[in-house]
Design an enzyme around this catalytic site. Structure first.
Site, PDB file in Angstrom:
ATOM      1  N   ASN A  24       6.670 -20.593   2.627  1.00  0.00           N
ATOM      2  CA  ASN A  24       7.262 -20.092   3.875  1.00  0.00           C
ATOM      3  C   ASN A  24       6.312 -20.321   5.054  1.00  0.00           C
ATOM      4  O   ASN A  24       5.098 -20.204   4.925  1.00  0.00           O
ATOM      5  CB  ASN A  24       7.683 -18.624   3.760  1.00  0.00           C
ATOM      6  CG  ASN A  24       6.580 -17.683   3.337  1.00  0.00           C
ATOM      7  OD1 ASN A  24       5.661 -18.062   2.636  1.00  0.00           O
ATOM      8  ND2 ASN A  24       6.662 -16.447   3.776  1.00  0.00           N
ATOM      9  N   GLU A  44       5.878 -19.118   8.866  1.00  0.00           N
ATOM     10  CA  GLU A  44       6.347 -18.166   9.882  1.00  0.00           C
ATOM     11  C   GLU A  44       5.923 -18.600  11.276  1.00  0.00           C
ATOM     12  O   GLU A  44       5.120 -19.521  11.455  1.00  0.00           O
ATOM     13  CB  GLU A  44       5.821 -16.771   9.545  1.00  0.00           C
ATOM     14  CG  GLU A  44       6.361 -16.284   8.209  1.00  0.00           C
ATOM     15  CD  GLU A  44       6.002 -14.842   7.895  1.00  0.00           C
ATOM     16  OE1 GLU A  44       5.146 -14.254   8.595  1.00  0.00           O
ATOM     17  OE2 GLU A  44       6.597 -14.309   6.938  1.00  0.00           O
ATOM     18  N   CYS A  77      11.917 -20.355   5.391  1.00  0.00           N
ATOM     19  CA  CYS A  77      11.743 -19.904   4.006  1.00  0.00           C
ATOM     20  C   CYS A  77      11.210 -21.056   3.151  1.00  0.00           C
ATOM     21  O   CYS A  77      11.507 -22.234   3.415  1.00  0.00           O
ATOM     22  CB  CYS A  77      13.068 -19.448   3.416  1.00  0.00           C
ATOM     23  SG  CYS A  77      13.724 -17.940   4.131  1.00  0.00           S
ATOM     24  N   GLU A 132      12.076 -22.045   0.258  1.00  0.00           N
ATOM     25  CA  GLU A 132      13.116 -22.838  -0.411  1.00  0.00           C
ATOM     26  C   GLU A 132      13.621 -23.952   0.499  1.00  0.00           C
ATOM     27  O   GLU A 132      13.791 -25.103   0.083  1.00  0.00           O
ATOM     28  CB  GLU A 132      14.309 -21.948  -0.796  1.00  0.00           C
ATOM     29  CG  GLU A 132      13.983 -20.853  -1.795  1.00  0.00           C
ATOM     30  CD  GLU A 132      13.496 -19.558  -1.153  1.00  0.00           C
ATOM     31  OE1 GLU A 132      12.857 -19.611  -0.073  1.00  0.00           O
ATOM     32  OE2 GLU A 132      13.744 -18.503  -1.740  1.00  0.00           O
ATOM     33  N   CYS A 150      17.095 -15.690  -0.128  1.00  0.00           N
ATOM     34  CA  CYS A 150      17.940 -15.045   0.890  1.00  0.00           C
ATOM     35  C   CYS A 150      19.289 -15.770   0.975  1.00  0.00           C
ATOM     36  O   CYS A 150      19.457 -16.882   0.450  1.00  0.00           O
ATOM     37  CB  CYS A 150      17.237 -15.051   2.246  1.00  0.00           C
ATOM     38  SG  CYS A 150      17.258 -16.653   3.069  1.00  0.00           S
ATOM     39  N   CYS A 196      19.220 -19.413   2.356  1.00  0.00           N
ATOM     40  CA  CYS A 196      18.714 -20.404   1.403  1.00  0.00           C
ATOM     41  C   CYS A 196      19.737 -20.677   0.312  1.00  0.00           C
ATOM     42  O   CYS A 196      19.874 -21.817  -0.152  1.00  0.00           O
ATOM     43  CB  CYS A 196      17.387 -19.940   0.801  1.00  0.00           C
ATOM     44  SG  CYS A 196      16.050 -20.038   2.007  1.00  0.00           S
TER      45      CYS A 196
HETATM   46  N1  THU Z   1      11.233 -15.709   2.570  1.00  0.00           N
HETATM   47  C1  THU Z   1      11.271 -16.888   1.889  1.00  0.00           C
HETATM   48  O1  THU Z   1      10.431 -17.781   2.085  1.00  0.00           O
HETATM   49  N2  THU Z   1      12.265 -17.066   1.003  1.00  0.00           N
HETATM   50  C2  THU Z   1      13.228 -16.151   0.728  1.00  0.00           C
HETATM   51  O2  THU Z   1      14.152 -16.435  -0.032  1.00  0.00           O
HETATM   52  C3  THU Z   1      13.168 -14.823   1.328  1.00  0.00           C
HETATM   53  C4  THU Z   1      12.166 -14.640   2.391  1.00  0.00           C
HETATM   54  C5  THU Z   1      10.155 -15.502   3.539  1.00  0.00           C
HETATM   55  C6  THU Z   1      10.621 -15.465   4.969  1.00  0.00           C
HETATM   56  C7  THU Z   1       9.520 -14.668   5.613  1.00  0.00           C
HETATM   57  O3  THU Z   1       8.468 -15.565   5.936  1.00  0.00           O
HETATM   58  C8  THU Z   1       9.028 -13.739   4.516  1.00  0.00           C
HETATM   59  O4  THU Z   1       9.512 -14.283   3.306  1.00  0.00           O
HETATM   60  C9  THU Z   1       9.501 -12.297   4.659  1.00  0.00           C
HETATM   61  O5  THU Z   1      10.865 -12.241   4.804  1.00  0.00           O
END
Ligand code: THU
Length: 173
Positions: free
Chosen positions: A73, A75, A84, A86, A123, A126
């Site tokens: 991920n 940010e 994310c 994925e 999520c 994704c």
């Molecule tokens: N996140 C992912 O990388 N994948 C997911 O399926 C759920 C959330 C990340 C997004 C954000 O950077 C952190 O997790 C908290 O939500």
């Protein structure tokens, strides 16, 4: 006795949606290729850029040509721009190996200070993208989920994560 208004709207049919998840007790129980993929996802955590949530997510993809890629991920101070893990790895595969389908994706996470004892799950956004990639290539993608420790969940295809999802088929004329 007078029938109540509700009785009038009889249910014609009921659809039951089922998803099955294979649960493996630990990493050691996985087939070697799946264990390697989960290890790759774990290594991808290293490159997570998550200063805002502190939640590190790693994903790894095995393509049908045998290539394995990792993603994490990413940010941003403008929070909605966060990517994310994925979707990062799926986009990396799309540009590095255009036209090559993915056969499995492993997903894991690490949240310093809190041991994740249960598998984490992608999520909704994704899930939508995973389903699009499956549809694009006409190939199902196995999904492997794990936290820091413990059980590994394995789903036969991304579509199992998104029952009744919106797909491109409906836009065809
Ligand atoms: N996140 C992912 O990388 N994948 C997911 O399926 C759920 C959330 C990340 C997004 C954000 O950077 C952190 O997790 C908290 O939500």
């Amino acid at each position: 006795m007078e029938s109540k208004a509700l009785d009038f709207f009889a249910i014609m049919k009921k659809i039951v949606l089922q998803t099955s998840i294979e649960v493996f007790p630990d990493l050691a129980a996985l087939a070697p290729a799946d264990r390697e993929l989960m290890d790759r996802a774990r290594r991808a955590l290293q490159h997570s850029h998550s200063p805002y949530s502190g939640f590190r997510v790693g994903a790894a993809l095995r393509l049908v040509n045998g290539a394995v890629l990792g993603g994490s991920n990413q940010e941003n101070a403008a929070y909605p721009m966060c990517l994310c893990a994925e979707r990062v790895v799926l986009a990396a595969a799309a540009v590095q190996y255009p036209g090559v389908a993915a056969e499995s994706m492993a997903i894991t996470a690490h949240y310093p200070g809190k041991e994740l004892r249960e598998p984490i799950s992608p999520c909704g956004a994704c899930r939508q993208v995973i389903c699009e990639v499956e549809q694009q290539h006409g190939q199902t993608m196995r999904i492997l989920l794990r936290g820091d420790v413990g059980e590994v969940f394995v789903l036969a295809q991304g579509r199992d994560l998104l029952p009744l999802g919106f797909g491109g088929g409906v836009l065809e004329r």
